[in-house]
Design a protein around this motif. Structure first.
Motif, PDB file in Angstrom:
ATOM      1  N   HIS A   4       0.876  -1.170   0.000  1.00  0.00           N
ATOM      2  CA  HIS A   4       0.000   0.000   0.000  1.00  0.00           C
ATOM      3  C   HIS A   4       0.911   1.217   0.000  1.00  0.00           C
ATOM      4  N   VAL A   5       0.976   1.902  -1.117  1.00  0.00           N
ATOM      5  CA  VAL A   5       1.886   3.041  -1.246  1.00  0.00           C
ATOM      6  C   VAL A   5       1.107   4.337  -1.095  1.00  0.00           C
ATOM      7  N   LEU A   6       1.555   5.191  -0.192  1.00  0.00           N
ATOM      8  CA  LEU A   6       0.925   6.504   0.003  1.00  0.00           C
ATOM      9  C   LEU A   6       1.875   7.550  -0.561  1.00  0.00           C
ATOM     10  N   THR A   7       1.394   8.318  -1.542  1.00  0.00           N
ATOM     11  CA  THR A   7       2.291   9.232  -2.241  1.00  0.00           C
ATOM     12  C   THR A   7       1.541  10.444  -2.782  1.00  0.00           C
ATOM     13  N   LEU A   8       2.282  11.504  -3.037  1.00  0.00           N
ATOM     14  CA  LEU A   8       1.707  12.670  -3.714  1.00  0.00           C
ATOM     15  C   LEU A   8       1.861  12.509  -5.222  1.00  0.00           C
ATOM     16  N   PHE A   9       2.611  11.497  -5.664  1.00  0.00           N
ATOM     17  CA  PHE A   9       2.867  11.279  -7.094  1.00  0.00           C
ATOM     18  C   PHE A   9       2.509   9.857  -7.509  1.00  0.00           C
ATOM     19  N   PRO A  10       1.227   9.514  -7.470  1.00  0.00           N
ATOM     20  CA  PRO A  10       0.836   8.136  -7.789  1.00  0.00           C
ATOM     21  C   PRO A  10       1.250   7.706  -9.195  1.00  0.00           C
ATOM     22  N   GLU A  11       1.298   8.639 -10.142  1.00  0.00           N
ATOM     23  CA  GLU A  11       1.675   8.289 -11.529  1.00  0.00           C
ATOM     24  C   GLU A  11       3.076   7.679 -11.588  1.00  0.00           C
ATOM     25  N   ALA A  12       3.911   8.066 -10.653  1.00  0.00           N
ATOM     26  CA  ALA A  12       5.311   7.614 -10.687  1.00  0.00           C
ATOM     27  C   ALA A  12       5.427   6.094 -10.597  1.00  0.00           C
ATOM     28  N   PHE A  13       4.388   5.427 -10.098  1.00  0.00           N
ATOM     29  CA  PHE A  13       4.475   3.982  -9.893  1.00  0.00           C
ATOM     30  C   PHE A  13       3.969   3.154 -11.066  1.00  0.00           C
ATOM     31  N   ALA A  14       3.246   3.795 -11.993  1.00  0.00           N
ATOM     32  CA  ALA A  14       2.615   3.048 -13.085  1.00  0.00           C
ATOM     33  C   ALA A  14       3.642   2.242 -13.877  1.00  0.00           C
ATOM     34  N   GLY A  15       4.651   2.905 -14.414  1.00  0.00           N
ATOM     35  CA  GLY A  15       5.650   2.222 -15.245  1.00  0.00           C
ATOM     36  C   GLY A  15       6.394   1.128 -14.520  1.00  0.00           C
ATOM     37  N   PRO A  16       7.118   1.467 -13.471  1.00  0.00           N
ATOM     38  CA  PRO A  16       7.928   0.466 -12.782  1.00  0.00           C
ATOM     39  C   PRO A  16       7.130  -0.748 -12.309  1.00  0.00           C
ATOM     40  N   VAL A  17       5.906  -0.518 -11.867  1.00  0.00           N
ATOM     41  CA  VAL A  17       5.142  -1.654 -11.356  1.00  0.00           C
ATOM     42  C   VAL A  17       4.609  -2.521 -12.496  1.00  0.00           C
ATOM     43  N   GLU A  18       4.159  -1.887 -13.577  1.00  0.00           N
ATOM     44  CA  GLU A  18       3.556  -2.668 -14.659  1.00  0.00           C
ATOM     45  C   GLU A  18       4.570  -3.348 -15.568  1.00  0.00           C
ATOM     46  N   HIS A  19       5.656  -2.638 -15.845  1.00  0.00           N
ATOM     47  CA  HIS A  19       6.609  -3.168 -16.813  1.00  0.00           C
ATOM     48  C   HIS A  19       7.858  -3.691 -16.148  1.00  0.00           C
ATOM     49  N   GLU A  73      -6.797   3.423   6.745  1.00  0.00           N
ATOM     50  CA  GLU A  73      -7.658   2.727   5.786  1.00  0.00           C
ATOM     51  C   GLU A  73      -6.927   1.518   5.177  1.00  0.00           C
ATOM     52  N   ALA A  74      -5.655   1.688   4.895  1.00  0.00           N
ATOM     53  CA  ALA A  74      -4.880   0.554   4.359  1.00  0.00           C
ATOM     54  C   ALA A  74      -4.842  -0.576   5.383  1.00  0.00           C
ATOM     55  N   LEU A  75      -4.626  -0.236   6.670  1.00  0.00           N
ATOM     56  CA  LEU A  75      -4.536  -1.264   7.718  1.00  0.00           C
ATOM     57  C   LEU A  75      -5.876  -1.933   7.986  1.00  0.00           C
ATOM     58  N   ALA A  76      -6.963  -1.244   7.640  1.00  0.00           N
ATOM     59  CA  ALA A  76      -8.298  -1.825   7.835  1.00  0.00           C
ATOM     60  C   ALA A  76      -8.510  -3.056   6.957  1.00  0.00           C
ATOM     61  N   VAL A  86       1.593  -5.615  10.185  1.00  0.00           N
ATOM     62  CA  VAL A  86       1.730  -4.991   8.875  1.00  0.00           C
ATOM     63  C   VAL A  86       2.615  -3.746   9.081  1.00  0.00           C
ATOM     64  N   PRO A  87       3.882  -3.843   8.710  1.00  0.00           N
ATOM     65  CA  PRO A  87       4.782  -2.712   8.947  1.00  0.00           C
ATOM     66  C   PRO A  87       4.321  -1.449   8.224  1.00  0.00           C
ATOM     67  N   VAL A  88       4.470  -0.333   8.900  1.00  0.00           N
ATOM     68  CA  VAL A  88       4.185   0.972   8.300  1.00  0.00           C
ATOM     69  C   VAL A  88       5.546   1.643   8.123  1.00  0.00           C
ATOM     70  N   VAL A  89       5.984   1.700   6.883  1.00  0.00           N
ATOM     71  CA  VAL A  89       7.342   2.145   6.585  1.00  0.00           C
ATOM     72  C   VAL A  89       7.340   3.583   6.072  1.00  0.00           C
ATOM     73  N   LEU A  90       8.017   4.443   6.800  1.00  0.00           N
ATOM     74  CA  LEU A  90       8.198   5.823   6.340  1.00  0.00           C
ATOM     75  C   LEU A  90       9.517   5.874   5.585  1.00  0.00           C
ATOM     76  N   LEU A  91       9.470   6.329   4.334  1.00  0.00           N
ATOM     77  CA  LEU A  91      10.701   6.456   3.559  1.00  0.00           C
ATOM     78  C   LEU A  91      11.254   7.859   3.770  1.00  0.00           C
ATOM     79  N   PRO A 110       2.245  -9.864   5.853  1.00  0.00           N
ATOM     80  CA  PRO A 110       1.184 -10.050   4.842  1.00  0.00           C
ATOM     81  C   PRO A 110       1.033  -8.815   3.956  1.00  0.00           C
ATOM     82  N   GLY A 111       1.418  -7.670   4.476  1.00  0.00           N
ATOM     83  CA  GLY A 111       1.309  -6.425   3.720  1.00  0.00           C
ATOM     84  C   GLY A 111       2.318  -5.424   4.230  1.00  0.00           C
ATOM     85  N   LEU A 112       2.521  -4.383   3.447  1.00  0.00           N
ATOM     86  CA  LEU A 112       3.437  -3.304   3.834  1.00  0.00           C
ATOM     87  C   LEU A 112       2.797  -1.980   3.442  1.00  0.00           C
ATOM     88  N   VAL A 113       2.780  -1.035   4.365  1.00  0.00           N
ATOM     89  CA  VAL A 113       2.347   0.322   4.032  1.00  0.00           C
ATOM     90  C   VAL A 113       3.620   1.144   3.834  1.00  0.00           C
TER      91      VAL A 113
END
Ligand code: 6GU
Length: 263
Positions: A4-19, A73-76, A86-91, A110-113
């Motif tokens: 579960h990635v929380l970001t101000l730039f969601p578009e940045a993940f489209a390429g790397p995750v899909e391709h 909401e992600a942890l719910a 479920v670790p909540v990781v601040l980068l 099972p998951g990572l925030v």
């Protein structure tokens, strides 16, 4: 693994995750990457995710409320899961530097925030009261945590069964084994006058294993002698290293962390 990635730039993940290998793994249902725009958890008409810092100074600070709510909401999605499972990781550049040991710590969850920091930083309450881990990917400063989150996702996913070719690859790769990898060669046996080691083409597997182990040791001593301090070394390994001038520490009875010349 569910990311579960929380970001101000969601578009940045489209390429790397899909391709990538990750996209293939996601399509096969081995993992999922849900990207949430922090701005969608803001309450005002402008979608204000950041604000001036108390005390004054340059740089805006990410507000706590949208990040807390998006994380909750992600942890719910894990109602039956123990708190903290479920670790909540601040980068952030202030975090613990990512290494293979930390990757292995995160991998069984099972998951990572993953909270991608930005601007001057995030409100400290996110770090102190929400995040379970504060992670940096190295001693340099990025414009945001997005690339760092992708690095974490990539490294952790290699331990999800089925994501990489075989479990052997993961166990035998550099670092996980505690040593750097030996050199690799493929055809042609000779290319522009550059040869490949005869032993690798000899068919003698005991000799090949020995050569690879020694090359791993030699390369680790040359490039990352620090890794030898914690690597699992046999008597034969130590003897080979001694021949190269390494006399590590005699099974933990010394505080000297740097390699000393033999003799
Ligand atoms: Cl996680 N974030 C930022 N902004 N810079 C970094 C980093 C993270 N890790 C290394 N540099």
């Amino acid at each position: 693994m569910r990311y579960h990635v929380l970001t101000l730039f969601p578009e940045a993940f489209a390429g790397p995750v899909e391709h990538s290998m990750l996209g293939r793994a996601a399509r096969r249902g081995l993992l999922s990457v849900q990207v949430t725009d922090i701005r969608s958890y803001t309450r005002d008409a402008h979608g204000t995710a950041d604000d001036y810092q108390f005390g004054g100074g340059h740089g805006m600070v990410l507000k706590p409320e949208p990040i807390f709510e998006a994380t909750e909401e992600a942890l719910a999605a894990y109602p039956m899961t123990e708190r903290g499972a479920v670790p909540v990781v601040l980068l952030s550049p202030q975090g613990r530097t990512l290494n293979q040991q930390l990757v292995l710590e995160l991998a069984p969850a099972p998951g990572l925030v993953l909270i991608c920091g930005h601007y001057a930083g995030v409100d400290e309450r996110v770090r102190s009261h929400l995040a379970t881990h504060d992670v940096s990917i190295g001693d340099y400063v990025l414009t945001g945590g997005e690339l760092a989150a992708m690095v974490v996702i990539d490294a952790v996913s290699r331990f999800t069964p089925g994501v990489v070719g075989s479990a052997e690859n993961v166990q035998e790769d550099s670092i996980t084994s505690g040593l750097l990898q030996h050199p690799l060669y493929t055809r042609p046996a000779e290319f522009r006058g550059m040869d490949t080691p005869e032993v690798l083409r000899s068919g003698n597997h005991a000799e090949i294993d020995r050569w690879r182990r020694q090359e791993s040791l030699r390369r680790t001593l040359a490039r990352r002698p620090d890794l030898l301090e914690t690597a699992d070394l046999t008597a034969a390994d130590r003897e080979y290293l001694a021949g190269l001038g390494y006399s590590g520490r005699a099974d933990g009875d010394s505080d000297n962390n740097s390699p000393r010349p033999a003799g």
